[in-house]
Scaffold this motif. Structure first.
Motif, PDB file in Angstrom:
ATOM      1  N   ASP A 115      43.335  41.159  37.351  1.00  0.00           N
ATOM      2  CA  ASP A 115      42.114  40.491  37.808  1.00  0.00           C
ATOM      3  C   ASP A 115      41.522  39.550  36.773  1.00  0.00           C
ATOM      4  O   ASP A 115      40.668  38.740  37.094  1.00  0.00           O
ATOM      5  CB  ASP A 115      41.077  41.538  38.239  1.00  0.00           C
ATOM      6  CG  ASP A 115      41.270  41.935  39.707  1.00  0.00           C
ATOM      7  OD1 ASP A 115      41.890  41.140  40.451  1.00  0.00           O
ATOM      8  OD2 ASP A 115      40.828  43.019  40.098  1.00  0.00           O
ATOM      9  N   SER A 116      41.973  39.638  35.535  1.00  0.00           N
ATOM     10  CA  SER A 116      41.304  38.811  34.513  1.00  0.00           C
ATOM     11  C   SER A 116      42.265  38.162  33.529  1.00  0.00           C
ATOM     12  O   SER A 116      41.861  37.726  32.470  1.00  0.00           O
ATOM     13  CB  SER A 116      40.287  39.677  33.753  1.00  0.00           C
ATOM     14  OG  SER A 116      40.858  40.924  33.423  1.00  0.00           O
ATOM     15  N   LEU A 117      43.549  38.057  33.902  1.00  0.00           N
ATOM     16  CA  LEU A 117      44.511  37.454  32.979  1.00  0.00           C
ATOM     17  C   LEU A 117      44.231  35.962  32.791  1.00  0.00           C
ATOM     18  O   LEU A 117      44.347  35.436  31.689  1.00  0.00           O
ATOM     19  CB  LEU A 117      45.940  37.654  33.526  1.00  0.00           C
ATOM     20  CG  LEU A 117      47.089  37.124  32.681  1.00  0.00           C
ATOM     21  CD1 LEU A 117      47.080  37.723  31.285  1.00  0.00           C
ATOM     22  CD2 LEU A 117      48.429  37.401  33.357  1.00  0.00           C
ATOM     23  N   SER A 128      41.480  33.122  32.965  1.00  0.00           N
ATOM     24  CA  SER A 128      40.057  32.770  33.074  1.00  0.00           C
ATOM     25  C   SER A 128      39.745  31.719  32.028  1.00  0.00           C
ATOM     26  O   SER A 128      40.187  31.825  30.888  1.00  0.00           O
ATOM     27  CB  SER A 128      39.181  34.004  32.865  1.00  0.00           C
ATOM     28  OG  SER A 128      37.831  33.598  32.772  1.00  0.00           O
ATOM     29  N   ASP A 129      39.010  30.681  32.426  1.00  0.00           N
ATOM     30  CA  ASP A 129      38.620  29.673  31.438  1.00  0.00           C
ATOM     31  C   ASP A 129      37.164  29.853  31.042  1.00  0.00           C
ATOM     32  O   ASP A 129      36.531  28.938  30.543  1.00  0.00           O
ATOM     33  CB  ASP A 129      38.894  28.263  31.969  1.00  0.00           C
ATOM     34  CG  ASP A 129      38.096  27.954  33.230  1.00  0.00           C
ATOM     35  OD1 ASP A 129      37.202  28.753  33.584  1.00  0.00           O
ATOM     36  OD2 ASP A 129      38.376  26.931  33.863  1.00  0.00           O
ATOM     37  N   GLY A 130      36.626  31.060  31.285  1.00  0.00           N
ATOM     38  CA  GLY A 130      35.237  31.313  30.907  1.00  0.00           C
ATOM     39  C   GLY A 130      34.315  31.155  32.100  1.00  0.00           C
ATOM     40  O   GLY A 130      33.468  31.999  32.365  1.00  0.00           O
ATOM     41  N   ARG A 131      34.518  30.078  32.875  1.00  0.00           N
ATOM     42  CA  ARG A 131      33.679  29.870  34.057  1.00  0.00           C
ATOM     43  C   ARG A 131      34.347  30.409  35.313  1.00  0.00           C
ATOM     44  O   ARG A 131      33.732  31.080  36.117  1.00  0.00           O
ATOM     45  CB  ARG A 131      33.364  28.380  34.243  1.00  0.00           C
ATOM     46  CG  ARG A 131      32.309  27.883  33.257  1.00  0.00           C
ATOM     47  CD  ARG A 131      32.109  26.405  33.443  1.00  0.00           C
ATOM     48  NE  ARG A 131      33.416  25.711  33.392  1.00  0.00           N
ATOM     49  CZ  ARG A 131      33.578  24.404  33.567  1.00  0.00           C
ATOM     50  NH1 ARG A 131      32.527  23.659  33.817  1.00  0.00           N
ATOM     51  NH2 ARG A 131      34.762  23.851  33.481  1.00  0.00           N
ATOM     52  N   THR A 132      35.630  30.093  35.476  1.00  0.00           N
ATOM     53  CA  THR A 132      36.342  30.500  36.675  1.00  0.00           C
ATOM     54  C   THR A 132      37.432  31.503  36.309  1.00  0.00           C
ATOM     55  O   THR A 132      38.117  31.329  35.300  1.00  0.00           O
ATOM     56  CB  THR A 132      36.997  29.284  37.363  1.00  0.00           C
ATOM     57  OG1 THR A 132      36.022  28.253  37.455  1.00  0.00           O
ATOM     58  CG2 THR A 132      37.501  29.641  38.742  1.00  0.00           C
ATOM     59  N   THR A 133      37.556  32.558  37.133  1.00  0.00           N
ATOM     60  CA  THR A 133      38.612  33.543  36.936  1.00  0.00           C
ATOM     61  C   THR A 133      39.583  33.433  38.097  1.00  0.00           C
ATOM     62  O   THR A 133      39.185  33.159  39.230  1.00  0.00           O
ATOM     63  CB  THR A 133      38.010  34.952  36.863  1.00  0.00           C
ATOM     64  OG1 THR A 133      37.158  35.002  35.727  1.00  0.00           O
ATOM     65  CG2 THR A 133      39.094  36.009  36.705  1.00  0.00           C
ATOM     66  N   PHE A 134      40.866  33.623  37.797  1.00  0.00           N
ATOM     67  CA  PHE A 134      41.904  33.524  38.814  1.00  0.00           C
ATOM     68  C   PHE A 134      42.644  34.860  38.906  1.00  0.00           C
ATOM     69  O   PHE A 134      43.635  35.062  38.213  1.00  0.00           O
ATOM     70  CB  PHE A 134      42.874  32.386  38.475  1.00  0.00           C
ATOM     71  CG  PHE A 134      42.225  31.036  38.411  1.00  0.00           C
ATOM     72  CD1 PHE A 134      42.166  30.219  39.548  1.00  0.00           C
ATOM     73  CD2 PHE A 134      41.647  30.571  37.238  1.00  0.00           C
ATOM     74  CE1 PHE A 134      41.555  28.970  39.500  1.00  0.00           C
ATOM     75  CE2 PHE A 134      41.037  29.323  37.183  1.00  0.00           C
ATOM     76  CZ  PHE A 134      40.987  28.524  38.312  1.00  0.00           C
ATOM     77  N   PRO A 135      42.173  35.778  39.761  1.00  0.00           N
ATOM     78  CA  PRO A 135      42.847  37.058  39.892  1.00  0.00           C
ATOM     79  C   PRO A 135      44.159  36.903  40.655  1.00  0.00           C
ATOM     80  O   PRO A 135      44.273  36.042  41.528  1.00  0.00           O
ATOM     81  CB  PRO A 135      41.857  37.900  40.698  1.00  0.00           C
ATOM     82  CG  PRO A 135      41.055  36.911  41.472  1.00  0.00           C
ATOM     83  CD  PRO A 135      41.005  35.654  40.651  1.00  0.00           C
ATOM     84  N   GLY A 136      45.136  37.732  40.309  1.00  0.00           N
ATOM     85  CA  GLY A 136      46.437  37.594  40.956  1.00  0.00           C
ATOM     86  C   GLY A 136      47.129  38.927  41.156  1.00  0.00           C
ATOM     87  O   GLY A 136      46.716  39.956  40.610  1.00  0.00           O
ATOM     88  N   VAL A 137      48.180  38.881  41.960  1.00  0.00           N
ATOM     89  CA  VAL A 137      49.041  40.042  42.141  1.00  0.00           C
ATOM     90  C   VAL A 137      50.465  39.521  42.259  1.00  0.00           C
ATOM     91  O   VAL A 137      50.704  38.477  42.886  1.00  0.00           O
ATOM     92  CB  VAL A 137      48.614  40.871  43.373  1.00  0.00           C
ATOM     93  CG1 VAL A 137      48.678  40.069  44.671  1.00  0.00           C
ATOM     94  CG2 VAL A 137      49.454  42.140  43.502  1.00  0.00           C
TER      95      VAL A 137
END
Lengths: 443, 443
Positions: free
Chosen positions: A310-312, A314-323
């Protein structure tokens, strides 16, 4: 130069093995594409500081630097050890040009400076799929990913006779919540020891947990009891509750895992199993984790694995969770190819060897070959105007099924297996479909 | 983690670009296979001592070592900078299991620590073919290799509109014999300067030869005059003779090159040109050398090159002479993809988005998707049960041409470009062939 020796941990195949690998990869990637995953490829190197913060893997990283680097140049780059970390970086770097949820596949070599041993490699090929969202990613993707994996393994089972698989699933929230419910703080350290359950057994894990992590005997026994739970349906939930531990995070993990198992059972009953000893070594997983066992070859360990992170990225503002899921191509194929269990009908693409009468008429043979190729028939021209018996043996040694004679004048083609030789037109003749290209077979 | 920046010299494509690259590579490798070349792949690393003896390239080698290497561990491995040196090693290592002449192709990344500049990369993909013999390899293979290359470029021209190419050929024996006939000893140093002819022009080459290599003005002028000769037929022989230099090795080179040009003219008149300024930077070439220019983009330099190497692979007793060609895939494609000249009809494999009515009926959409995939139709299920208008826009943004509605109950499929929506059976419907997969088009 003396005859070179192989470098331990860096496997290579003969052409027949590579033909097998290519066909397996084609089957896998076409399945990925049927599920809407788009291809990408990332560079082999990442900044060292981005690689060296993912847990136990640090000590296995390979550093890359120029041979004639300037005095004072820092070691800045390392070879990637998986395809997930580079993918997370790729998503951050290119997010403005991608549509989310973004589904991608990626087939590349990865490198780990492990001590080489049976089934472990320093260079190996992985085939990865991931789905990444912007800000959030719906839970149903956690159930989708193992169904894609079952599609892939189903095809390898049908086409190549690979054994059926069992996908084992756990959820880090469940384990971590359980440990916290027991009053344990160092949950990562516990996970690392529980990860050894299959190798060393429950009693040694209890020892490791009490001696190395400082758990009480009761805490350690409870952790091992949790790791012993598995079920093909949602009954694992009651078994966990029976251990009497409660925690908010545990409840979240139980609900997530139960939902995944319920959805997967609807499509592939019994193939996706809740198994609470699955841990995974990499630090970036935050929820669902998967492993895959080949039934009958469980000793090989997991041949494909993955999970939710869920947090691999992230640029500080936007997070890109994945599976995602990662298929250990080399791990699956190297033993099968090495032992000759999987092989190909021949080690060369050519279906036809065009014989050469004499060096003066080589151009006629070249012209026949060109006409065959124009209709998609792979062929080669004999390298030497030898006696025909020798040219036939040349084809035989390579497994080339047909030899073409009399290029352009009195054309005929011989099936060197049956010995049958028939007149043929280079603009019309076709080999039987099963001889057109090398096929993968069980040796 | 802040938004990551690209690393100079390590290009990466967006999914659309990778789709283009994959299709180009498929066209190239299938052409290789039509000519009977078998696939292999070699490890990314070679022993440093084997890499660091091939001439000017030494300073560009990347060394690889474990981050936590033991004190005193030697730097032993480097990333390969081409596919020819690893291939020569592979042939020596596996010669007992290969049939000679051995024809192989290989598509892999290579790494060179060059100063990054337009058209130069530190990591790039090469596609190589080579034919290697045991003890000897017939000269006719020197004429065969550029004809395979013309087949490859012909297909890229027809399928993708790549410009036609001109293959430029020289022979090192010719150049070296000429230099020796002039009384020059340091022939490698002369070749290196002549290699700069196209960049700096004849007058600067004369300067370099007199000032750096110590040639007399007359010697230097003669070398430059030789480099100025080219012809589409065998007339280059007379032009060389007119320079009045004689040497046994020169005669051998003239005969070899004339024979190659004569054979190539028989098949592809005017496409294979004798060009006596072609030098190639790598030390291992011993005879024929090739370069390839894209007509109209000559400034890009050679996009594919190779040559004959008679002594690269030898274990002391047996020598394996070879001839090969290397296609600079990244060099050709990166500018075309980067500028949008080559693109794909869409950036995802999916031909269909299966819409979801509500999260409660997601399983129905999943079932429709499975039935479509069973018939080879790439599709994905909408990630969210949004309003249909939003689901259509989801497809639109990705270039997915069809949206499937009413999964399993009242099935219909909408072509979102025309707006036409028709009843459809998930077990029978097919998209038009041109929409089935992404196609490469000119942007």
């Amino acid at each position: 130069m003396a005859r070179p020796k192989p470098i331990s941990g860096f496997p290579e195949f003969l052409p027949t093995g590579r033909l097998v690998e290519n066909q397996v990869l084609a089957a896998i990637t076409s399945t990925f594409e049927l599920h809407g995953f788009a291809p990408i490829e990332t560079r082999a190197v990442e900044p060292l500081d981005q690689l060296a913060r993912k847990g136990e893997i640090d000590k296995e990283i390979y550093v890359v630097r120029r041979l004639h680097a300037q005095e004072g140049d820092a070691d800045e780059l390392g070879l990637h050890f998986d395809l997930t970390v580079p993918f997370a970086r790729y998503v951050l770097e290119h997010s403005g040009h991608l549509n989310f949820p973004f589904r991608r596949y990626q087939v590349q070599k990865v490198w780990r400076g492990e001590r080489p041993q049976e089934g472990r490699y320093r260079e190996f090929t992985q085939a990865d799929i991931d789905i990444v969202g912007r800000d959030r990613l719906a839970d149903h993707h956690d159930a989708e990913i193992p169904l894609v994996a079952l599609d892939v393994f189903g095809r390898l089972h049908r086409d190549l006779g690979l054994p059926p698989v069992s996908i084992r699933v756990n959820n880090r929230k469940l384990s971590e919540g359980f440990y916290r419910g027991l009053g344990i703080e160092s949950t990562a350290a516990v996970l690392q020891r529980v990860d050894k359950y299959d190798k060393v057994g429950p009693d040694v894990v209890v020892e490791l947990l009490t001696e190395q992590v400082g758990l009480s005997e009761t805490q350690a026994r409870a952790c091992v009891a949790l790791a012993g739970i598995s079920s093909e349906d949602e009954s694992f939930v009651d078994k966990v509750r029976a251990l009497g531990v409660t925690h908010e995070l545990l409840e979240e993990g139980l609900a997530d895992l139960a939902s995944l198992i319920r959805i997967a059972r609807g499509t592939e009953p019994g193939r996706v199993v809740a198994d609470l000893r699955i841990a995974r070594g990499l630090d970036y997983y935050t929820g669902t984790v998967y492993e895959t066992l080949l039934l009958g070859s469980e000793k090989l360990g997991s041949v494909a694995s993955g999970g939710r992170y869920d947090s691999l990225a992230s640029d500080g503002r936007t997070t890109f969770p994945g599976v995602g899921y990662s298929f250990g191509i080399t791990r699956i194929l190297a033993p099968l190819i090495g032992k000759g269990i999987l092989t190909a009908t021949r080690g060369v693409p050519s279906a036809v060897l065009v014989a050469v009468d004499s060096e003066e008429t080589r151009d006629r043979a070249i012209s026949v070959a060109r006409r065959l190729r124009e209709r998609g028939i792979a062929c080669e021209v004999a390298p030497k105007a030898d006696k025909f018996g020798r040219q036939i043996r040349f084809a035989e040694r390579r497994g080339i099924p047909f030899v073409w004679f009399g290029a352009n004048l009195d054309d005929s083609v011989k099936d060197i297996r049956s010995g049958e030789q028939l007149p043929a037109d280079p603009d019309a003749w076709l080999p039987p479909i099963e001889d057109a290209t090398p096929r993968v077979i069980r040796g």
